[in-house]
Design an enzyme around this catalytic site. Structure first.
Site, PDB file in Angstrom:
ATOM      1  N   LYS A  89     -17.607 -29.581   1.004  1.00  0.00           N
ATOM      2  CA  LYS A  89     -17.735 -29.872   2.430  1.00  0.00           C
ATOM      3  C   LYS A  89     -18.826 -28.977   2.978  1.00  0.00           C
ATOM      4  O   LYS A  89     -18.719 -27.751   2.942  1.00  0.00           O
ATOM      5  CB  LYS A  89     -16.424 -29.633   3.157  1.00  0.00           C
ATOM      6  N   LYS A 135     -18.335 -34.431   1.441  1.00  0.00           N
ATOM      7  CA  LYS A 135     -18.503 -34.692   2.869  1.00  0.00           C
ATOM      8  C   LYS A 135     -19.625 -33.844   3.431  1.00  0.00           C
ATOM      9  O   LYS A 135     -19.668 -32.651   3.112  1.00  0.00           O
ATOM     10  CB  LYS A 135     -17.183 -34.344   3.553  1.00  0.00           C
TER      11      LYS A 135
HETATM   12  C1  PBG Z   1     -12.350 -29.913  10.266  1.00  0.00           C
HETATM   13  C2  PBG Z   1     -12.954 -31.252  10.099  1.00  0.00           C
HETATM   14  C3  PBG Z   1     -14.177 -31.666  10.580  1.00  0.00           C
HETATM   15  C4  PBG Z   1     -14.334 -32.993  10.206  1.00  0.00           C
HETATM   16  C5  PBG Z   1     -13.196 -33.363   9.528  1.00  0.00           C
HETATM   17  N1  PBG Z   1     -12.359 -32.257   9.452  1.00  0.00           N
HETATM   18  C6  PBG Z   1     -15.164 -31.001  11.428  1.00  0.00           C
HETATM   19  C7  PBG Z   1     -15.717 -29.709  11.052  1.00  0.00           C
HETATM   20  O1  PBG Z   1     -15.595 -29.247   9.917  1.00  0.00           O
HETATM   21  O2  PBG Z   1     -16.298 -29.120  11.934  1.00  0.00           O
HETATM   22  C8  PBG Z   1     -15.532 -33.839  10.526  1.00  0.00           C
HETATM   23  C9  PBG Z   1     -15.323 -35.293  10.445  1.00  0.00           C
HETATM   24  C10 PBG Z   1     -16.400 -36.069  11.078  1.00  0.00           C
HETATM   25  O3  PBG Z   1     -17.426 -35.532  11.543  1.00  0.00           O
HETATM   26  O4  PBG Z   1     -16.238 -37.291  11.134  1.00  0.00           O
HETATM   27  N2  PBG Z   1     -10.983 -29.922  10.161  1.00  0.00           N
END
Ligand code: PBG
Length: 327
Positions: free
Chosen positions: A200, A252
């Protein structure tokens, strides 16, 4: 006449029927997972301005939309909770409270749908903390890895108890899969599966999501999410997640990270997911709204590309709509 054969790759593109016959990649509704937001204290669903067509649901509207998505054929649902601002605190207490918005929503959707779909929960504190970070902070306001693991463990057990089939720990703390697996096993939830956010990245493409969850974050997540410059690092994270007991892994965002996705898919035998994030959704939506691109074609092309790169599962805000197109 000549002995030389005419080499013509275009022969296999000559008609829609021919292209369908030789297509290497398929997108099926069952491979799509719909991320959904449910907010506390709403009288009716609230549109998210930066994500046209996506809303913060009430529990009632979530239940209806979940039924609809499952009827359209999606493979699963991923729920995110948005507590009232007044209920946020430094440790994200709402995350593991039985009456926390996400746990109530999981319980309601599981009661409605049972095992007819795969119900997933975001296991992360950022929506529940008043500082907006994915973990708890130490005295110097840094995210405290091991103290956070204890909070994830409690949150995970609460989500499993509420009825989630799969938990998606998205906080990028070291050791989160092992900590959560251990807590679930100890509490008797040995069947609850873990979809590890393996790679991520700290991404600007989460921008609209922060609106979607009324994020309190002031700053960034670069001390825990990965640097977009790094590719090999994802394989290290993969090894760790698998060793810690991940049942599925995820990359992601999706579109900017197809190389990482391809690497991860090449290096594991567990199912690989990719998350087409909010910014990817908003970019295509905005361009389509202006008439600059063909919305449906762009959506399907993007999902096909993510599948082609190696994802067997795609989380996308278009999951229900695309499932309808693909049936
Ligand atoms: C954090 C989380 C995020 C997303 C999913 N889980 C945001 C981040 O890490 O700031 C992003 C999902 C998206 O942008 O569609 N729990």
């Amino acid at each position: 006449m000549t002995d030389k054969p005419t080499i013509r790759p275009r022969r296999l593109r000559s008609s829609a029927a021919m292209r369908r016959l030789v297509a290497e990649t398929e997108v099926a509704p069952r491979q799509l997972v719909l991320p959904m937001f449910v907010a506390d204290g709403l009288a009716e669903p609230k549109p998210i301005a930066s994500m046209p067509g996506v809303v913060q649901h009430t529990i009632d509207s979530l239940r209806a939309a979940a039924e609809e998505a499952v009827a359209a054929g999606v493979g699963g649902l991923m729920l995110f909770g948005v507590p009232r601002a007044a209920d946020k605190d430094a440790v994200g207490s709402g995350a593991d409270r039985v009456d926390g918005i996400l746990n109530r929503a999981l319980e309601a959707v599981r009661a409605d749908l049972g095992d007819a779909t795969v119900l997933m929960a975001d296991t992360c504190l950022d929506e529940f903390t008043d500082h907006g970070h994915c973990g708890v902070l130490d005295d110097d306001s840094r995210v405290d890895n091991d103290a956070t693991l204890e909070r994830y463990a409690a949150m995970a057990v609460a989500q499993a108890r509420a009825g989630a089939h799969v938990l998606g720990p998205s906080g990028m703390m070291d050791g989160q899969i092992a900590a959560i697996r251990g807590a679930l096993d100890n509490a008797g939830f040995t069947d609850t599966a873990l979809l590890a956010y393996t790679a991520k990245y700290a991404s600007a493409f989460y921008g609209p999501f922060r609106d979607a969850v009324d994020s309190s974050l002031d700053g960034d997540r670069r001390t825990y999410q990965q640097d977009s410059a790094n590719r090999t690092e994802a394989l290290r994270e993969l090894e760790l997640d698998l060793a810690e007991g991940a049942d599925m892994v995820m990359v992601k965002p999706a579109m900017g990270y197809l190389d990482v996705l391809s690497d991860v898919a090449d290096h594991t035998t567990v199912p690989v997911a990719a998350y087409q994030v909010s910014g990817e959704y908003s970019m295509i939506s905005a361009a389509a709204e202006r008439g600059w691109i063909d919305r449906r074609a762009a959506v399907l092309e993007s999902i096909t590309s993510i599948r082609r790169a190696g994802a067997t599962i795609v989380l996308t805000y278009w999951a229900a709509e695309a499932a309808g197109w693909l049936r």
